[in-house]
Design an enzyme around this catalytic site. Structure first.
Site, PDB file in Angstrom:
ATOM      1  N   LYS A  86       0.697  -1.195   0.056  1.00  0.00           N
ATOM      2  CA  LYS A  86      -0.020   0.006   0.080  1.00  0.00           C
ATOM      3  C   LYS A  86       0.799   1.231  -0.156  1.00  0.00           C
ATOM      4  O   LYS A  86       0.546   2.000  -0.452  1.00  0.00           O
ATOM      5  CB  LYS A  86      -1.089  -0.081   1.019  1.00  0.00           C
ATOM      6  CG  LYS A  86      -2.157  -1.054   1.064  1.00  0.00           C
ATOM      7  CD  LYS A  86      -2.943  -1.071   1.994  1.00  0.00           C
ATOM      8  CE  LYS A  86      -4.211  -2.078   1.767  1.00  0.00           C
ATOM      9  NZ  LYS A  86      -4.917  -2.464   2.947  1.00  0.00           N
ATOM     10  N   LYS A 145      -6.315 -11.887  -5.610  1.00  0.00           N
ATOM     11  CA  LYS A 145      -7.146 -12.045  -4.761  1.00  0.00           C
ATOM     12  C   LYS A 145      -8.487 -11.030  -4.761  1.00  0.00           C
ATOM     13  O   LYS A 145      -8.426  -9.973  -5.473  1.00  0.00           O
ATOM     14  CB  LYS A 145      -6.430 -11.451  -3.196  1.00  0.00           C
ATOM     15  CG  LYS A 145      -7.316 -11.808  -1.997  1.00  0.00           C
ATOM     16  CD  LYS A 145      -6.789 -11.182  -0.910  1.00  0.00           C
ATOM     17  CE  LYS A 145      -7.262  -9.524  -0.981  1.00  0.00           C
ATOM     18  NZ  LYS A 145      -6.769  -8.888   0.410  1.00  0.00           N
ATOM     19  N   LYS A 160     -12.322  -5.561  -3.238  1.00  0.00           N
ATOM     20  CA  LYS A 160     -13.212  -4.546  -3.906  1.00  0.00           C
ATOM     21  C   LYS A 160     -12.220  -3.646  -4.647  1.00  0.00           C
ATOM     22  O   LYS A 160     -12.497  -2.973  -5.521  1.00  0.00           O
ATOM     23  CB  LYS A 160     -13.777  -3.706  -2.591  1.00  0.00           C
ATOM     24  CG  LYS A 160     -14.664  -2.636  -2.871  1.00  0.00           C
ATOM     25  CD  LYS A 160     -16.091  -3.061  -2.885  1.00  0.00           C
ATOM     26  CE  LYS A 160     -17.015  -2.091  -3.136  1.00  0.00           C
ATOM     27  NZ  LYS A 160     -17.383  -1.006  -2.358  1.00  0.00           N
TER      28      LYS A 160
HETATM   29  P1  TYM Z   1     -10.906  -6.965   5.148  1.00  0.00           P
HETATM   30  O1  TYM Z   1     -11.822  -5.903   5.542  1.00  0.00           O
HETATM   31  O2  TYM Z   1      -9.938  -6.658   3.920  1.00  0.00           O
HETATM   32  O3  TYM Z   1     -11.555  -8.480   5.051  1.00  0.00           O
HETATM   33  C1  TYM Z   1     -12.523  -8.912   5.799  1.00  0.00           C
HETATM   34  C2  TYM Z   1     -12.209 -10.356   6.010  1.00  0.00           C
HETATM   35  O4  TYM Z   1     -12.447 -11.119   4.635  1.00  0.00           O
HETATM   36  C3  TYM Z   1     -11.312 -11.709   4.210  1.00  0.00           C
HETATM   37  N1  TYM Z   1     -10.979 -11.748   2.804  1.00  0.00           N
HETATM   38  C4  TYM Z   1     -11.059 -12.715   2.084  1.00  0.00           C
HETATM   39  N2  TYM Z   1     -10.670 -14.224   2.542  1.00  0.00           N
HETATM   40  C5  TYM Z   1     -10.439 -15.085   1.318  1.00  0.00           C
HETATM   41  N3  TYM Z   1     -10.375 -14.562   0.097  1.00  0.00           N
HETATM   42  C6  TYM Z   1     -10.376 -13.159  -0.323  1.00  0.00           C
HETATM   43  N4  TYM Z   1     -10.426 -12.811  -1.653  1.00  0.00           N
HETATM   44  C7  TYM Z   1     -10.617 -12.335   0.774  1.00  0.00           C
HETATM   45  N5  TYM Z   1     -10.837 -10.986   0.680  1.00  0.00           N
HETATM   46  C8  TYM Z   1     -10.971 -10.550   2.222  1.00  0.00           C
HETATM   47  C9  TYM Z   1     -10.151 -11.135   4.936  1.00  0.00           C
HETATM   48  O5  TYM Z   1      -8.999 -12.049   5.313  1.00  0.00           O
HETATM   49  C10 TYM Z   1     -11.012 -10.757   6.407  1.00  0.00           C
HETATM   50  O6  TYM Z   1     -10.857 -11.844   7.105  1.00  0.00           O
HETATM   51  N6  TYM Z   1      -7.231  -5.692   8.246  1.00  0.00           N
HETATM   52  C11 TYM Z   1      -8.433  -6.454   8.183  1.00  0.00           C
HETATM   53  C12 TYM Z   1      -9.575  -5.960   9.287  1.00  0.00           C
HETATM   54  C13 TYM Z   1      -9.327  -5.777  10.688  1.00  0.00           C
HETATM   55  C14 TYM Z   1      -9.517  -6.977  11.604  1.00  0.00           C
HETATM   56  C15 TYM Z   1      -9.166  -6.677  12.641  1.00  0.00           C
HETATM   57  C16 TYM Z   1      -9.646  -8.315  11.186  1.00  0.00           C
HETATM   58  C17 TYM Z   1      -9.142  -4.841  11.655  1.00  0.00           C
HETATM   59  N7  TYM Z   1      -9.187  -5.375  12.735  1.00  0.00           N
HETATM   60  C18 TYM Z   1      -9.182  -7.603  13.739  1.00  0.00           C
HETATM   61  C19 TYM Z   1      -9.625  -9.317  12.391  1.00  0.00           C
HETATM   62  C20 TYM Z   1      -9.384  -8.684  13.589  1.00  0.00           C
HETATM   63  C21 TYM Z   1      -9.077  -6.315   6.899  1.00  0.00           C
HETATM   64  O7  TYM Z   1      -8.632  -5.370   6.290  1.00  0.00           O
HETATM   65  O8  TYM Z   1      -9.914  -7.298   6.589  1.00  0.00           O
END
Ligand code: TYM
Length: 343
Positions: A123, A203, A206
């Site tokens: 990023k 992957k 969005k």
């Molecule tokens: P985020 O918002 O990008 O995604 C949320 C969850 O969806 C999963 N995910 C996927 N799993 C499989 N294949 C994909 N293509 C895919 N895209 C998204 C992500 O692995 C995630 O589990 N940093 C985190 C948010 C966060 C968080 C936390 C998560 C903030 N604090 C504490 C767990 C615990 C994030 O950006 O997820």
């Protein structure tokens, strides 16, 4: 990664925490990699599901759109079956202790560890001036998790490194200030940790526009699925295809019964079924599978007061736990000057 069983805990349920950034409605990757599992976990664990709006600001989105995105994600959570009766569902910014704990964790987090995070490296390359928030993002994530002393965090593969850092922070904190936090376990499900997007390559995400939103209307699902990249060697319909390298076929694995999948695979290999027919079956099955979600979403969109009440209640319940942890943390770190003058 090993899954925990509730019986491992001595009578009390293990606590699970997870969160998602409010960048609009959840997509297929979020659903298969996270939400689907969260719904099931509610039966066996003490669950806390968060909408992490304070993480989202590091992405530099439009502030005017963020409140709507938070509500859209809350609707997605409720539509897939996260249940406020069994889980705590809340918005991160409603519980101020998240940012307080993140600040305090900065005291035990080496900058070098933050700099080697893959997501930071990716990023930070895309911006001219790197905001400190992008670097500190995983510290806030560790605070989210440890504020509730969560035993496990169900996530997709992309979060693994952040969860390892969370464990390091807990370890370092415990070693410096005394045993306070558990070493939380990342719970990553084999086979769904990285759902590939419709481009058949990256992957599903969005920001790459390669998703299928889970609450999309049937027409939109088809508009998306029809663009999916298939076996690159199958150029003409008469070319035999290779289902084993085709992402559309992988996605069928989640939505299509075994017999139909076997027929599609045979038809693909013998070139008797075209990619577009195969995509049509997938699109119809996704539409069917998510039909109940669309109905529930419609209900919540028509009753925003219900959504607000659920999030308010969730924040209230989350705050009770967060306050207890912060009292302990402040005391351990000496952020307690009244101790010097008597209460
Ligand atoms: P985020 O918002 O990008 O995604 C949320 C969850 O969806 C999963 N995910 C996927 N799993 C499989 N294949 C994909 N293509 C895919 N895209 C998204 C992500 O692995 C995630 O589990 N940093 C985190 C948010 C966060 C968080 C936390 C998560 C903030 N604090 C504490 C767990 C615990 C994030 O950006 O997820």
């Amino acid at each position: 990664m090993r899954s925990m069983t509730p019986s491992e805990s001595s009578g009390t349920k293990k606590r699970i925490f997870s969160g998602m950034q409010p960048t609009g409605e959840a997509h297929l990757g979020n659903y298969l990699g996270a939400l689907r599992r969260w719904v099931k976990m509610q039966d066996d664990y003490d669950c806390i599901w968060c909408i992490v709006d304070q993480h989202a600001i590091t992405g530099g989105g439009d502030p005017a759109e963020l409140p709507g995105h938070v509500v859209d994600l809350a609707v997605s959570y409720l539509a897939v079956g996260l249940d406020p009766e069994r889980s705590i569902i809340f918005v991160q910014s409603d519980v101020h202790e998240h940012t307080e704990l993140a600040w305090l964790f900065n005291a035990v987090t080496p900058v070098g560890d933050l700099e080697r995070m893959t997501q930071f490296k990716d990023k930070s390359q895309r911006v001219e001036s790197i905001p400190a928030g992008l670097l500190n993002y995983p510290v806030l994530q560790a605070a989210d998790i440890l504020l509730y002393k969560a035993d496990g965090v169900p996530v997709g593969e992309d979060q693994k490194q952040h969860l390892e850092l969370t464990r390091d922070i807990a370890r370092k904190f415990n070693a410096t200030y005394g045993e306070t936090f558990p070493e939380t376990e990342p719970l990553i499900e084999r086979g769904v940790g990285r759902i590939v997007g419709l481009d058949g390559d990256a992957k599903m995400s969005k920001s790459l526009g390669n998703t299928v939103p889970i609450l999309a209307e049937p027409g939109e699902v088809w508009d998306r699925v029809r663009t999916a990249v298939t076996d690159p060697q199958r150029i003409r319909r008469s070319d035999p295809g290779r289902p084993e390298v085709c992402n559309v076929f992988t996605l069928h694995g989640f939505f299509t019964d075994e017999e139909t999948r076997a027929d599609l695979a045979d038809g693909c290999r013998s070139a008797t079924i075209g990619c577009i027919d195969c995509k049509r079956v997938l699109s119809d099955n996704i539409v069917d599978a998510f039909g109940p979600f669309r109905e529930r979403a419609e209900h919540y969109r028509a009753h925003p007061d219900e959504v607000r009440q659920i999030l308010d209640d969730g924040a209230e319940r989350a705050r009770i736990i967060a306050k207890q942890t912060m009292e302990e943390v402040r005391e351990r770190m000496g952020i307690a000057w009244r101790n010097a003058v008597g209460t």
